[in-house]
Scaffold this motif. Sequence first.
Motif, PDB file in Angstrom:
ATOM      1  N   GLU A 159      39.624  25.189  40.205  1.00  0.00           N
ATOM      2  CA  GLU A 159      40.084  23.874  40.646  1.00  0.00           C
ATOM      3  C   GLU A 159      39.978  22.832  39.538  1.00  0.00           C
ATOM      4  N   LYS A 160      39.004  23.019  38.652  1.00  0.00           N
ATOM      5  CA  LYS A 160      38.805  22.100  37.541  1.00  0.00           C
ATOM      6  C   LYS A 160      39.899  22.283  36.484  1.00  0.00           C
ATOM      7  N   GLY A 161      40.603  23.409  36.593  1.00  0.00           N
ATOM      8  CA  GLY A 161      41.669  23.674  35.630  1.00  0.00           C
ATOM      9  C   GLY A 161      41.177  24.341  34.363  1.00  0.00           C
ATOM     10  N   ASP A 162      39.947  24.864  34.402  1.00  0.00           N
ATOM     11  CA  ASP A 162      39.431  25.584  33.235  1.00  0.00           C
ATOM     12  C   ASP A 162      40.340  26.775  32.928  1.00  0.00           C
ATOM     13  N   ALA A 163      40.540  27.035  31.658  1.00  0.00           N
ATOM     14  CA  ALA A 163      41.284  28.234  31.264  1.00  0.00           C
ATOM     15  C   ALA A 163      40.332  29.408  31.453  1.00  0.00           C
ATOM     16  N   ILE A 164      40.625  30.266  32.403  1.00  0.00           N
ATOM     17  CA  ILE A 164      39.733  31.402  32.633  1.00  0.00           C
ATOM     18  C   ILE A 164      40.498  32.715  32.502  1.00  0.00           C
ATOM     19  N   ASN A 165      39.771  33.725  32.086  1.00  0.00           N
ATOM     20  CA  ASN A 165      40.321  35.076  31.979  1.00  0.00           C
ATOM     21  C   ASN A 165      39.816  35.841  33.193  1.00  0.00           C
ATOM     22  N   LEU A 166      40.654  35.906  34.216  1.00  0.00           N
ATOM     23  CA  LEU A 166      40.270  36.541  35.476  1.00  0.00           C
ATOM     24  C   LEU A 166      40.921  37.913  35.567  1.00  0.00           C
ATOM     25  N   ILE A 167      40.083  38.930  35.723  1.00  0.00           N
ATOM     26  CA  ILE A 167      40.559  40.309  35.808  1.00  0.00           C
ATOM     27  C   ILE A 167      40.289  40.835  37.214  1.00  0.00           C
ATOM     28  N   ASP A 168      41.323  41.384  37.841  1.00  0.00           N
ATOM     29  CA  ASP A 168      41.220  41.999  39.165  1.00  0.00           C
ATOM     30  C   ASP A 168      41.228  43.503  38.931  1.00  0.00           C
ATOM     31  N   CYS A 169      40.099  44.173  39.207  1.00  0.00           N
ATOM     32  CA  CYS A 169      40.021  45.615  38.893  1.00  0.00           C
ATOM     33  C   CYS A 169      40.250  46.493  40.128  1.00  0.00           C
ATOM     34  N   ARG A 170      40.907  45.921  41.143  1.00  0.00           N
ATOM     35  CA  ARG A 170      41.237  46.720  42.325  1.00  0.00           C
ATOM     36  C   ARG A 170      42.502  47.541  42.055  1.00  0.00           C
TER      37      ARG A 170
END
Length: 103
Positions: A14-25
């Motif tokens: 929500e803060k708009g941080d650049a994040i590297n989100l990995i979904d391992c499903r």
Amino acid sequence: MKNITVEELKAKMEKGDAINLIDCREPHEYEEFNIGGKLVPLGKIQTMQIEDIEDLKEEEVIVHCRSGKRSMMACMILDQMGFKNTFNVEGGMLAWKEKFGEK
């Protein structure tokens, strides 16, 4: 590997941080419901097919799955491959849905 709660993850998003989100499903789980992470199934991580995320070794990488078990395993494997800053989402998408619904 460190842990991150779904509340902390949502706050970062929500803060708009650049994040590297990995979904391992698995792909079918991802299609049913996802929060916008990059799909890299655990099987690919286990067989070191991580070309898509290889350049993130020095960055913060947040990994999630359905309940937090597969993502914990994925974080441990990534750590062994030289990733320096992995985070496991505690409770995974089950915790996310419980807290925030399917949004």
